[in-house]
Design a protein around this motif. Structure first.
Motif, mmCIF file in Angstrom:
data_model
loop_
_atom_site.group_PDB
_atom_site.id
_atom_site.type_symbol
_atom_site.label_atom_id
_atom_site.label_comp_id
_atom_site.label_asym_id
_atom_site.label_seq_id
_atom_site.Cartn_x
_atom_site.Cartn_y
_atom_site.Cartn_z
ATOM 1 N N LYS A 1 0.860 -1.186 0.000
ATOM 2 C CA LYS A 1 0.000 0.000 0.000
ATOM 3 C C LYS A 1 0.895 1.235 0.000
ATOM 4 N N THR A 2 0.624 2.155 -0.914
ATOM 5 C CA THR A 2 1.516 3.300 -1.086
ATOM 6 C C THR A 2 0.976 4.556 -0.418
ATOM 7 N N VAL A 3 1.901 5.482 -0.178
ATOM 8 C CA VAL A 3 1.529 6.787 0.358
ATOM 9 C C VAL A 3 0.576 7.496 -0.600
ATOM 10 N N GLY A 4 0.854 7.377 -1.905
ATOM 11 C CA GLY A 4 0.000 8.018 -2.899
ATOM 12 C C GLY A 4 -1.418 7.482 -2.875
ATOM 13 N N ALA A 5 -1.558 6.155 -2.705
ATOM 14 C CA ALA A 5 -2.891 5.553 -2.665
ATOM 15 C C ALA A 5 -3.656 5.999 -1.431
ATOM 16 N N VAL A 6 -2.952 6.060 -0.284
ATOM 17 C CA VAL A 6 -3.594 6.510 0.957
ATOM 18 C C VAL A 6 -4.035 7.964 0.825
ATOM 19 N N GLN A 7 -3.142 8.797 0.258
ATOM 20 C CA GLN A 7 -3.466 10.210 0.093
ATOM 21 C C GLN A 7 -4.640 10.386 -0.863
ATOM 22 N N ALA A 8 -4.626 9.616 -1.955
ATOM 23 C CA ALA A 8 -5.731 9.706 -2.922
ATOM 24 C C ALA A 8 -7.050 9.288 -2.285
ATOM 25 N N LYS A 9 -7.000 8.259 -1.440
ATOM 26 C CA LYS A 9 -8.212 7.803 -0.777
ATOM 27 C C LYS A 9 -8.735 8.871 0.181
ATOM 28 N N LEU A 10 -7.833 9.504 0.914
ATOM 29 C CA LEU A 10 -8.237 10.574 1.822
ATOM 30 C C LEU A 10 -8.846 11.738 1.053
ATOM 31 N N GLU A 11 -8.235 12.069 -0.079
ATOM 32 C CA GLU A 11 -8.759 13.175 -0.888
ATOM 33 C C GLU A 11 -10.140 12.845 -1.435
ATOM 34 N N ARG A 12 -10.323 11.578 -1.870
ATOM 35 C CA ARG A 12 -11.642 11.179 -2.364
ATOM 36 C C ARG A 12 -12.680 11.237 -1.251
ATOM 37 N N ALA A 13 -12.278 10.781 -0.054
ATOM 38 C CA ALA A 13 -13.205 10.818 1.081
ATOM 39 C C ALA A 13 -13.561 12.260 1.443
ATOM 40 N N GLU A 14 -12.550 13.150 1.432
ATOM 41 C CA GLU A 14 -12.810 14.552 1.736
ATOM 42 C C GLU A 14 -13.717 15.181 0.687
ATOM 43 N N GLU A 15 -13.481 14.825 -0.581
ATOM 44 C CA GLU A 15 -14.322 15.363 -1.653
ATOM 45 C C GLU A 15 -15.755 14.853 -1.519
ATOM 46 N N ARG A 16 -15.891 13.572 -1.178
ATOM 47 C CA ARG A 16 -17.219 13.006 -0.997
ATOM 48 C C ARG A 16 -17.936 13.667 0.172
ATOM 49 N N GLU A 17 -17.212 13.883 1.277
ATOM 50 C CA GLU A 17 -17.808 14.532 2.435
ATOM 51 C C GLU A 17 -18.178 15.978 2.112
ATOM 52 N N ARG A 18 -17.320 16.649 1.325
ATOM 53 C CA ARG A 18 -17.612 18.030 0.950
ATOM 54 C C ARG A 18 -18.895 18.102 0.126
#
Length: 619
Positions: free
Chosen positions: A391-408
């Motif tokens: 599991k990569t840092v990029g994948a974790v960051q992308a997942k967090l960004e997607r979650a933040e975008e979804r929450e927004r």
């Protein structure tokens, strides 16, 4: 369940004294508490209020005299009283406990269920379907031991309940699944019903209430109490689809402490829920090499030859840094991305690192005026084939960004809905349908939504075995006098049977139409008759001049003078208002889009705006 506004919230009504006493006794019997605690949790002056969730699930909420929701039921006819977070803060040991890391709590509030990897602690005697309280995990703290100054005492702590849910599996299965790898350890642990800061919570005064501090549990005080088992997993649970779990067996006395902590596997000094790993320079170099191998398997493997040469700085930021492992290799702890940096490695610089990789045969380099360029890569290298993906840092960051975008987007949608005018179509028993509702034991004076009528109708024909045995889509309406009368049409012979949807449609048409319009937090108006949409029509007036006429807006809390003045500014043209059969606002020119957008901005749902350009028909 309450992540979105309630679709149909009835007016609250006081509970009679006898009903409150029965309610209190149900709580005492179900949760095995003393009458004194029962009096605290079911106080005098309580109110009841019916509601429907955004998923059309029927329920009842019981409120304190001050308006705080204390208990609720879900499901038509359900008598299971579920405590709210307000109640659990008054009596934290009412339900068994499941704890989860702090990072998972926002996911639960956003509407997710608690996944198995997100469980840090749980009561050891839970059964599937049992109600639990979900808390934020807090590590034990060291306290001075008066009997042994060299060995301080570890005091367990339990955070306040922040969610209520139902176990998706037993604690034994949870422990078994948590110890598995891969797909086996995935899945939901707790199905969340209600959380702190959701719409049920917002009905009360909680916005001005601070979250209670974690409770310290002295081991000597918890003898005989239920045991919290701590998960072996050191990672924070991922909240994406699931959330936290928490539950006890319900046996709780007023001053009992709910649990003591028992470690399933010793934790290294227990500094925090998800310890970060301290990396040596050799560890960092190993992680960076693994990041290159990961990039060779993924992004670099698909690059066309024309992409090369690539500047070392671009190669580093685009391919290496995002491919760094999110979990420190060879450990169970999380890696800090800032520590997996070239300056913390044995190489000390990107240039030295790339030369070492080139010497190994992973990349091909060339220098141009002092700049290092990557002229080629070798994804077929044996080291790449032997690489185990991580599991990569990029994948974790992308997942967090997607979650933040979804929450927004969810927040924006909720904010938009809060300001939107709520329109509810209602029907009231009338004429031939009154007998049907009276026969079924329903009130003939209440207003019913379409989902209420459908649910009532399906239950009625099911209880009386009126569904045709050969054709399930048909109902034998002639076998029941009340139903036969409710679906009859004046001037026509009563039918022997009807399709289910046709029978439902006839019942609705024979009822009296009403509607309810209101703004969140404002007045709610219930009126007789079907709701009429706002009409926005372009017509030719005074020769060949076009004008946009707006009618039917008064039901949506808009005044003619205000609307005319605002549309004059929006459309940059002259406007006027006059009273005819209905109030009418006229806007100069073809302004359908501008008028429609303005009405939507004022909270009118687009569904209730009818637009028509009559000038096109004449052509």
């Amino acid at each position: 369940m309450f992540k979105k506004p309630l679709s149909d919230l009835k007016t609250s009504a006081p509970i009679r004294g006898s009903d409150r006493r029965r309610l209190k006794q149900r709580v005492i019997d179900r949760y095995e508490i003393t009458p004194e605690v029962g009096e605290q949790l079911v106080p005098d002056g309580m109110l009841s209020q019916k509601f429907s969730t955004h998923l059309d699930e029927l329920g009842v909420v019981y409120l304190s005299q001050g308006g705080d929701p204390l208990w609720f039921t879900i499901g038509k006819g359900s008598d299971e009283l579920i405590p709210t977070v307000y109640t659990l803060w008054k009596h934290p040991s009412l339900l068994p406990i499941v704890s989860t890391p702090a990072a998972v709590i926002p996911k639960l509030i956003g509407g997710a269920d608690l996944m198995i990897p997100g469980v840090v602690q749980h009561v050891s005697t839970l059964e599937a379907g049992q109600l639990v309280a979900v808390t934020q995990y807090h590590p034990s703290i060291s306290k001075h031991n008066p009997n042994d100054s060299n060995n301080p005492t570890l005091v367990p702590r339990i955070g306040p309940p922040l969610a209520v849910g139902r176990m998706a599996l037993s604690s034994a299965e949870l422990r078994s699944r948590a110890n598995q790898d891969g797909e086996e350890r995935k899945g939901k642990a707790v199905l969340v019903l209600h959380t702190w800061k959701d719409w049920l919570w917002d009905m009360g005064s909680g916005k001005k209430t601070d979250v209670p501090k974690p409770r310290e549990i002295e081991v000597g005080d918890a003898e005989g109490g239920p045991v919290l088992v701590e998960s072996d997993d050191e990672e924070e649970g991922e909240g994406g689809e699931g959330q936290a779990e928490g539950d006890e067996n319900g046996a709780s006395k007023p001053d009992d402490v709910p649990a003591v902590v028992e470690d399933a596997a010793p934790r290294p000094s227990e500094p925090e829920a998800c310890p970060k790993v301290i990396l040596t320079p050799e560890d960092v170099s190993h992680c960076l090499r693994s990041a290159l191998l990961q990039a060779l398997v993924t992004t670099l493997n698909s690059l066309p030859p024309s992409s090369f040469p690539i500047l070392a700085s671009t190669f580093w930021t685009t391919h290496i840094l995002p491919a760094r492992p999110a979990q420190a290799l060879g450990t169970h702890g999380l890696a800090d991305p800032s520590e997996i940096d070239i300056k913390q490695s044995t190489h000390k610089s990107v240039k030295v690192f790339l030369k070492a990789c080139a010497k190994e045969g992973l990349v091909k380099l060339k220098e141009n005026k002092g700049d290092v360029l990557i002229s080629g890569v070798f994804p077929a290298h044996p080291a790449v084939a032997a690489h185990r993906p991580h599991k990569t840092v990029g994948a974790v960051q992308a997942k967090l960004e997607r979650a933040e975008e979804r929450e927004r987007k969810e927040r924006e949608a909720e904010e938009k809905k809060r300001g939107e005018i709520q329109v509810t179509e209602l029907w009231k028993p009338f004429g031939s349908t009154v007998g049907l509702f009276v026969t079924a034991g329903k009130s003939s004076q209440e207003y019913y939504t379409l989902s209420d009528i459908r649910e009532f109708f399906n239950a009625y024909i099911s209880e009386r075995n009126l569904v045709n045995a050969r054709e399930q889509q048909y109902v034998n309406v002639s076998e029941d006098d009340a139903l036969s009368g409710a679906v009859s049409v004046k001037g026509e012979e009563r039918p022997e049977f009807l399709k289910r949807e046709d029978a439902l449609k006839r019942i609705k048409e024979n009822m009296q139409s009403w509607h309810r319009i209101g703004i969140d937090g404002g007045d709610v108006v219930t009126k007789k008759g079907a709701v009429k949409p706002i009409s926005v029509v372009v017509k030719v007036r005074q020769g060949r001049k076009a004008a946009t006429l707006v009618t039917g807006f008064e039901s949506f809390f808009l005044k003619a003078d205000y609307l005319a003045e605002e549309l004059r500014k929006v459309c940059a043209g002259s406007t006027s208002s006059k009273a005819s059969t209905d109030m009418e606002v006229m806007v100069q020119g073809k302004q359908i889009q501008a008028v429609t957008d303005f009405l939507i901005s004022k909270g009118v749902p687009e569904k209730w705006i009818e637009a028509e350009d009559q000038t096109k028909k004449k052509k």
